[in-house]
Write a protein that holds these residues in place. Structure first.
Motif, PDB file in Angstrom:
ATOM      1  N   LEU A  96       0.825  -1.312   0.117  1.00 45.07           N
ATOM      2  CA  LEU A  96       0.038   0.000  -0.174  1.00 45.07           C
ATOM      3  C   LEU A  96       0.939   1.318   0.225  1.00 45.07           C
ATOM      4  CD1 LEU A  96      -2.970  -0.999   2.693  1.00 45.07           C
ATOM      5  CD2 LEU A  96      -2.879  -0.886  -0.083  1.00 45.07           C
ATOM      6  N   PRO A  97       1.892   1.470   0.567  1.00 35.55           N
ATOM      7  CA  PRO A  97       2.765   2.727   0.628  1.00 35.55           C
ATOM      8  C   PRO A  97       3.100   2.835  -0.520  1.00 35.55           C
ATOM      9  CG  PRO A  97       3.388   1.267   2.576  1.00 35.55           C
ATOM     10  CD  PRO A  97       2.436   0.385   1.708  1.00 35.55           C
ATOM     11  N   ALA A  98       3.396   1.815  -1.378  1.00 31.29           N
ATOM     12  CA  ALA A  98       3.960   2.098  -2.721  1.00 31.29           C
ATOM     13  C   ALA A  98       2.740   2.727  -3.712  1.00 31.29           C
ATOM     14  CB  ALA A  98       4.622   0.892  -3.425  1.00 31.29           C
ATOM     15  N   ALA A  99       1.679   2.135  -3.648  1.00 31.13           N
ATOM     16  CA  ALA A  99       0.688   2.690  -4.502  1.00 31.13           C
ATOM     17  C   ALA A  99       0.330   4.251  -3.869  1.00 31.13           C
ATOM     18  CB  ALA A  99      -0.601   1.981  -4.031  1.00 31.13           C
ATOM     19  N   ALA A 100       0.338   4.344  -2.615  1.00 29.60           N
ATOM     20  CA  ALA A 100       0.108   5.595  -2.194  1.00 29.60           C
ATOM     21  C   ALA A 100       1.183   6.740  -2.707  1.00 29.60           C
ATOM     22  CB  ALA A 100       0.084   5.876  -0.567  1.00 29.60           C
ATOM     23  N   ASP A 101       2.325   6.137  -2.771  1.00 25.46           N
ATOM     24  CA  ASP A 101       3.626   7.305  -3.212  1.00 25.46           C
ATOM     25  C   ASP A 101       3.208   7.450  -4.629  1.00 25.46           C
ATOM     26  OD1 ASP A 101       4.637   7.128  -0.683  1.00 25.46           O
ATOM     27  OD2 ASP A 101       6.352   5.735  -1.301  1.00 25.46           O
ATOM     28  N   ARG A 102       2.770   6.577  -5.587  1.00 26.54           N
ATOM     29  CA  ARG A 102       2.464   6.749  -6.795  1.00 26.54           C
ATOM     30  C   ARG A 102       1.390   7.789  -7.033  1.00 26.54           C
ATOM     31  NH1 ARG A 102       0.760   3.337  -9.797  1.00 26.54           N
ATOM     32  NH2 ARG A 102       0.572   1.426  -8.178  1.00 26.54           N
ATOM     33  N   LEU A 103       0.401   7.691  -6.261  1.00 25.76           N
ATOM     34  CA  LEU A 103      -0.796   8.497  -6.499  1.00 25.76           C
ATOM     35  C   LEU A 103      -0.393   9.888  -5.934  1.00 25.76           C
ATOM     36  CD1 LEU A 103      -3.820   8.984  -7.010  1.00 25.76           C
ATOM     37  CD2 LEU A 103      -4.482   8.134  -4.715  1.00 25.76           C
ATOM     38  N   ARG A 104       0.507   9.885  -4.614  1.00 19.46           N
ATOM     39  CA  ARG A 104       0.773  11.465  -4.254  1.00 19.46           C
ATOM     40  C   ARG A 104       1.608  11.939  -5.305  1.00 19.46           C
ATOM     41  NH1 ARG A 104       2.467   9.491  -0.062  1.00 19.46           N
ATOM     42  NH2 ARG A 104       0.772   9.985   1.459  1.00 19.46           N
ATOM     43  N   ALA A 105       2.394  11.361  -5.779  1.00 16.63           N
ATOM     44  CA  ALA A 105       3.325  12.128  -6.810  1.00 16.63           C
ATOM     45  C   ALA A 105       2.460  12.691  -8.121  1.00 16.63           C
ATOM     46  CB  ALA A 105       4.357  11.048  -7.365  1.00 16.63           C
TER      47      ALA A 105
END
Length: 238
Positions: A96-105
């Motif tokens: 989940l942190p990886a998905a959140a990082d991509r969406l945040r970027a």
């Protein structure tokens, strides 16, 4: 205005969300929350493995705002850094942190392309997507805001409207908060009264909304004989 007319006007303005600062305190430009949220959603569609839910844009620090260089549109927030708060669903195929990082970027990049000054992007996972779910689905973008014809005739409103429409990146004039071009005389505490113009418009997605709005401000001020102060409100990005 009739009772039905007032009701429709209130519904339209509520649908716009907050009137957010676009750029910095000296820029004199604003954008509706519905327009900026729609642009963020358009970008989120290209982020694999996530489905964007609710999006909220608000001041990052209510006490850290600045005084605008020109009179703002009605009920507009003062200039200052913003916070994007969003909910999303994520596929189970990656942490989940990886998905959140991509969406945040992606959301940060979309905000920068608009010209929003964003200090924080807060994300919250609200659901997990099973295999076979379509992660690309997002809520539909907001419907087009009220379209307004350019003022006709030889008056200053008509002159300003034609000048605004000639700026690259302006797709149309809108009438979300009132006339597309509104000119009034505002009192000054230490000088003679000065006229102020507000222009409402939509911008093309391939143009940076802030750059278009700044160009409209300069163009409208130059085309009017007394060079009034000018505020621009972007109500749609399309």
């Amino acid at each position: 205005m009739t009772g039905d007319g007032w009701t429709e006007a209130v519904r339209r303005q509520l649908g716009l969300g907050r009137v957010l600062p676009l750029g910095g305190a000296r820029d004199g430009t604003w954008v509706t929350e519905s327009a900026s949220g729609g642009a963020l959603r358009h970008t989120a569609q290209r982020v694999a493995g996530v489905r964007l839910g609710s999006v909220r844009i608000a001041p990052a620090d209510p006490h850290g705002s600045y005084v605008a260089a020109v009179p703002p549109p009605p009920s507009a927030l003062p200039p200052g850094p913003l916070r994007i708060t969003a909910e999303f669903a994520a596929a189970t195929g990656e942490p989940l942190p990886a998905a959140a990082d991509r969406l945040r970027a992606a959301l940060s990049e979309a905000a920068d392309r608009l010209g929003l000054v964003v200090a924080e992007v807060d994300l919250r996972v609200t659901a997990l997507l099973d295999e076979g779910d379509d992660p690309g689905g997002v809520r539909p973008e907001e419907p087009r805001t009220g379209e307004a014809r350019a003022p006709e005739g030889d008056g200053d409103e008509a002159r300003a409207g034609r000048a605004a429409l000639a700026v690259p990146g302006v797709t149309r004039l809108t009438g979300a908060l009132g006339p597309a071009v509104h000119i009034e005389e505002r009192p000054a505490t230490d000088a003679l009264p000065r006229r102020h113009a507000r222009v409402e418009l939509a911008t093309a997605r391939e143009h940076r909304a802030l750059d278009v709005a700044l160009a409209v401000r300069a163009t409208v001020a130059d085309v009017l004989p007394d060079q009034p102060s000018v505020a621009v409100l972007v109500t749609a990005v399309e």
